[in-house]
Write a protein that holds these residues in place. Structure first.
Motif, PDB file in Angstrom:
ATOM      1  N   LYS A 337       0.819  -1.213   0.000  1.00 18.19           N
ATOM      2  CA  LYS A 337       0.000   0.000   0.000  1.00 18.19           C
ATOM      3  C   LYS A 337       0.850   1.260   0.000  1.00 18.19           C
ATOM      4  CE  LYS A 337      -3.956  -2.055   2.495  1.00 18.19           C
ATOM      5  NZ  LYS A 337      -4.998  -1.773   1.493  1.00 18.19           N
ATOM      6  N   LEU A 338       2.064   1.172   0.528  1.00 17.66           N
ATOM      7  CA  LEU A 338       2.961   2.325   0.550  1.00 17.66           C
ATOM      8  C   LEU A 338       3.238   2.862  -0.845  1.00 17.66           C
ATOM      9  CD1 LEU A 338       5.769   1.267   3.069  1.00 17.66           C
ATOM     10  CD2 LEU A 338       4.121   3.110   3.392  1.00 17.66           C
ATOM     11  N   PHE A 339       3.291   1.967  -1.820  1.00 11.08           N
ATOM     12  CA  PHE A 339       3.742   2.339  -3.152  1.00 11.08           C
ATOM     13  C   PHE A 339       2.592   2.631  -4.108  1.00 11.08           C
ATOM     14  CE2 PHE A 339       6.661  -0.627  -1.082  1.00 11.08           C
ATOM     15  CZ  PHE A 339       7.757   0.204  -0.937  1.00 11.08           C
ATOM     16  N   SER A 340       1.376   2.526  -3.603  1.00 14.61           N
ATOM     17  CA  SER A 340       0.200   2.830  -4.426  1.00 14.61           C
ATOM     18  C   SER A 340      -0.618   3.974  -3.837  1.00 14.61           C
ATOM     19  CB  SER A 340      -0.691   1.583  -4.547  1.00 14.61           C
ATOM     20  OG  SER A 340      -1.162   1.169  -3.274  1.00 14.61           O
ATOM     21  N   GLY A 341      -0.092   4.600  -2.775  1.00 16.16           N
ATOM     22  CA  GLY A 341      -0.813   5.692  -2.136  1.00 16.16           C
ATOM     23  C   GLY A 341      -2.013   5.230  -1.344  1.00 16.16           C
ATOM     24  N   GLY A 342      -2.017   3.968  -0.922  1.00 14.83           N
ATOM     25  CA  GLY A 342      -3.169   3.402  -0.230  1.00 14.83           C
ATOM     26  C   GLY A 342      -3.173   3.622   1.270  1.00 14.83           C
ATOM     27  N   ASN A 343      -2.391   4.563   1.740  1.00 14.35           N
ATOM     28  CA  ASN A 343      -2.365   4.834   3.180  1.00 14.35           C
ATOM     29  C   ASN A 343      -2.432   6.331   3.436  1.00 14.35           C
ATOM     30  OD1 ASN A 343       0.526   4.796   2.124  1.00 14.35           O
ATOM     31  ND2 ASN A 343       0.844   5.677   4.149  1.00 14.35           N
TER      32      ASN A 343
END
Length: 355
Positions: A337-343
């Motif tokens: 999620k860090l690398f997809s803007g999911g946080n």
């Protein structure tokens, strides 16, 4: 207190990643694989810790890079067959330490394991903060808080009345930078860069004077307008095009702190077209790692705790993305999620019950 286990589930690096990792287990090209490992008997001064929370950090991506040159890394790379490294908060279930008894809550470098064996000289005993979840020890009182604090105080030396731009402002480090710069250090103008309108509203609620969404078609124009007259400092968490743009938005003799480059971690190298700005405007660019300042951790904890107690720093649900896994196999998917803007804010994985 749970019984003493003899083995532990662990996620090991199966295939070092060149570009985007394969986060799902069970495939031939899966980056990670699940293993059952034996737990060694404790030696004097060691602790057996039940992992409760795993810290998810962009820096972990660099540790598993395929063909990484150890001479150019700040920590040893993780080799194929080794357990994925991470920062953890957990409960001591067995102790051979005179300073940290069983039942204690500790923060330590560990790994993607249900149980870790660690040394009492490297584990840090932490105390619960009334009314605040224990995840604070991987957030404000962990790497993100330390990075924000030392980046502002020691690297940028931000003074009252100066202005600052923060990229990745809604991330684990960025949101603390926004708050500490505005409410503690007295920045005259704090400008955040984020990736969604929801994140923009949240960062404004934390004290940012202006927020710009880098996904907007007119982002460059909005950034120029927000930094009219230029800014004194820039806190860079992302690298890439945003860093390039900001080289032209910092005042002459301005300062830039560089602690992250998440835009380039999965095979997208940063290209700087404005590099001459560094020369023509005599910019001071300082790359740094939180590891450089760990000897001063008590200073950071004291300052951040004071800001928290005075209401100048917030630890709130919206500022943390907590994911409780249904199975240990989901740990890499949460990290992704860090690398997809999911946080929003600090991304934390919970793998067992809190104390």
């Amino acid at each position: 207190m749970p019984s003493i286990p003899k083995t532990t589930k662990a996620l090991i690096l199966q295939n070092a990643a060149k570009d985007e990792p394969e986060y799902t287990l069970g495939k031939a090209n899966s980056t990670f694989a699940l293993k059952e490992l034996e737990l060694a008997e404790l030696s004097e001064g060691q602790l057996l810790v039940r992992t409760i929370y795993l810290s998810n950090d962009p820096a972990q991506r660099g540790w598993i890079q395929k063909d990484a040159d150890p001479e150019r890394l700040y920590v040893p790379p993780i080799r194929e067959g080794e357990v994925m490294r991470s920062y953890v908060v957990g409960q001591v279930v067995q102790s051979k330490s005179s300073s940290i008894p069983e039942g204690s809550l500790v923060a330590s470098t560990g790994g993607w394991r249900e149980y870790i064996v660690t040394d009492d000289k490297t584990a840090r005993k932490v105390d619960p903060v009334p009314g605040i979840p224990n995840t604070v020890h991987v957030g404000i009182f962990g790497g993100p808080g330390f990075t924000a604090y030392f980046g502002l105080v020691s690297v940028l030396d931000l003074k009252k009345g100066e202005s600052i731009v923060v990229s990745g402002a809604a991330g684990a480090v960025g949101n603390i930078v926004v708050q500490y710069a505005k409410h503690v250090l007295g920045a005259s103008k704090v400008i955040g860069i984020v990736g969604t309108n929801d994140k923009a509203e949240w960062i404004k609620s934390l004290g940012a004077d202006a927020v710009v969404n880098y996904k907007d078609a007119d982002f460059k124009e909005k950034l120029i307008a927000a930094t009219e007259g230029y800014v004194d400092t820039y806190f860079d968490n992302v690298g890439g095009e945003i860093l390039d743009l900001m080289l032209a938005r910092v005042k002459r003799h301005g300062r830039i702190a560089v602690c992250g480059a998440i835009s380039s971690y999965n095979g997208k190298p940063t290209q700087l077209n404005n590099w001459f700005e560094v020369i023509s405007n005599r910019l001071n660019i300082h790359g740094f790692l939180v590891l450089d300042y760990l000897s001063r951790a008590p200073e950071a904890v004291a300052a951040l705790r004071k800001a928290l107690e005075e209401g100048k720093l917030k630890h709130e649900t919206k500022g943390e993305t907590l994911v409780r896994t249904k199975s240990f196999e989901e740990v890499p998917l949460v990290w992704s999620k860090l690398f997809s803007g999911g946080n929003i804010g600090k991304l934390v994985t919970q793998v067992s019950d809190d104390i």
